[in-house]
Design an enzyme around this catalytic site. Structure first.
Site, PDB file in Angstrom:
ATOM      1  N   GLU A  14       0.844  -1.279   0.087  1.00 32.73           N
ATOM      2  CA  GLU A  14      -0.043  -0.154  -0.034  1.00 32.73           C
ATOM      3  C   GLU A  14       1.000   1.214  -0.091  1.00 32.73           C
ATOM      4  O   GLU A  14       1.826   1.398   0.898  1.00 32.73           O
ATOM      5  CB  GLU A  14      -0.805   0.122   1.063  1.00 32.73           C
ATOM      6  CG  GLU A  14      -1.703   1.021   1.420  1.00 32.73           C
ATOM      7  CD  GLU A  14      -2.853   1.147   2.478  1.00 32.73           C
ATOM      8  OE1 GLU A  14      -3.818   1.711   2.594  1.00 32.73           O
ATOM      9  OE2 GLU A  14      -2.405   0.228   3.429  1.00 32.73           O
ATOM     10  N   LYS A  95      -9.541   2.580  -2.619  1.00 29.05           N
ATOM     11  CA  LYS A  95      -9.954   1.820  -1.274  1.00 29.05           C
ATOM     12  C   LYS A  95     -11.344   2.162  -0.576  1.00 29.05           C
ATOM     13  O   LYS A  95     -11.547   3.444  -0.520  1.00 29.05           O
ATOM     14  CB  LYS A  95      -8.763   2.334  -0.147  1.00 29.05           C
ATOM     15  CG  LYS A  95      -8.848   1.504   0.943  1.00 29.05           C
ATOM     16  CD  LYS A  95      -7.687   1.997   2.015  1.00 29.05           C
ATOM     17  CE  LYS A  95      -7.502   1.279   3.083  1.00 29.05           C
ATOM     18  NZ  LYS A  95      -6.518   1.467   4.074  1.00 29.05           N
ATOM     19  N   CYS A 129      -5.738  -3.325   2.112  1.00 23.85           N
ATOM     20  CA  CYS A 129      -5.314  -3.327   3.789  1.00 23.85           C
ATOM     21  C   CYS A 129      -6.754  -3.526   4.473  1.00 23.85           C
ATOM     22  O   CYS A 129      -7.211  -4.630   4.779  1.00 23.85           O
ATOM     23  CB  CYS A 129      -4.645  -1.877   4.284  1.00 23.85           C
ATOM     24  SG  CYS A 129      -3.650  -2.064   5.573  1.00 23.85           S
TER      25      CYS A 129
END
Length: 243
Positions: A14, A95, A129
């Site tokens: 990330e 995300k 994540c």
């Protein structure tokens, strides 16, 4: 997805190009992530390898009324990009789940849709994540045909055991491969745990990195995904109307 001599796909962590410097997004973000995609694209063409997973800070200018006194501001996204071997960006994912304990919601905009793409004839998806804590998202990806999930992360050492459990759970419950790359090292008072993993659809850990810099590799066999799903028909036995 690996030849005898070289990998077909490389997975990055990330925010690989900036680190976790969200407070400096106005200075570090790449417009639409284009410069980062171009950099990876040049490497793809030179070495004949694709990139999947990984994410960058991408800025998207906001529209403002004509004649407004203030200059247009930008919105920032944590954007995962997929770069094919020919250097083209074939997919992007912003995300969806922002990690409020580290202030992501103060600096970033939430993504609005999942993504699917194909690499080497395998249907794939990407998440970033904190997304892996939301089984609803990964189940939707798998139900949409994903056989391989790429995960990019900056996951802290303090919760690294949860990282490993969650990744294996996502692989087993969705009967798909998971290739997860996590950052190591420290910044901003946080230490990140490494422990990148490649996991088979039955939960077997095919490769597991330590807490420092490392390169791990594994072969991906889409036939194993299909045989696993045929042997244990989780998807056809679902009753989503009751969930």
């Amino acid at each position: 997805m690996r030849s005898a001599t070289a990998p077909d796909v490389l997975v990055l962590p990330e925010l690989w190009s900036t680190g976790y410097a969200l407070e400096q997004a106005d200075r570090l973000a790449s417009p639409f992530g284009n410069s980062d995609a171009a950099f990876l694209g040049s490497l793809s063409r030179e070495f004949g390898v694709a990139f999947a997973g990984g994410s960058v800070l991408a800025s998207v200018p906001a529209s403002v009324p004509v004649g407004a006194a203030e200059p247009p501001r930008s919105y920032y996204f944590n954007r995962s990009q997929v770069i094919a071997k020919d250097g083209s960006c074939i997919a992007a994912y912003d995300k969806i789940h922002l990690f409020r304990p580290m202030g992501e919601d103060r600096f970033l905009c939430r993504g609005g849709s999942p993504v699917w793409f194909s690499l080497g004839g395998i249907r794939c998806s990407s998440v970033v994540c904190y997304d892996i804590r939301f089984c609803e998202l990964t189940r939707r990806l798998a139900a949409g045909g994903a056989e391989l999930l790429f995960v990019a992360a900056e996951w802290p050492s303090a919760r690294i055991s949860q990282w490993e459990i969650l990744l294996r759970a996502r692989a087993v419950e969705n009967q798909m491969y998971v290739a997860a790359c996590n950052r190591c090292g420290a910044s901003g008072g946080e230490t990140f745990g490494g422990s990148s993993m490649i996991i088979a659809p039955d939960g077997t850990v095919l490769a597991h990195a330590g807490d420092g810099e490392a390169v791990i590799m594994a072969d991906i066999d889409p036939a194993f995904v299909r045989s696993t799903r045929d042997a244990l028909p989780v998807f056809s036995d679902r009753v989503p109307d009751l969930y």
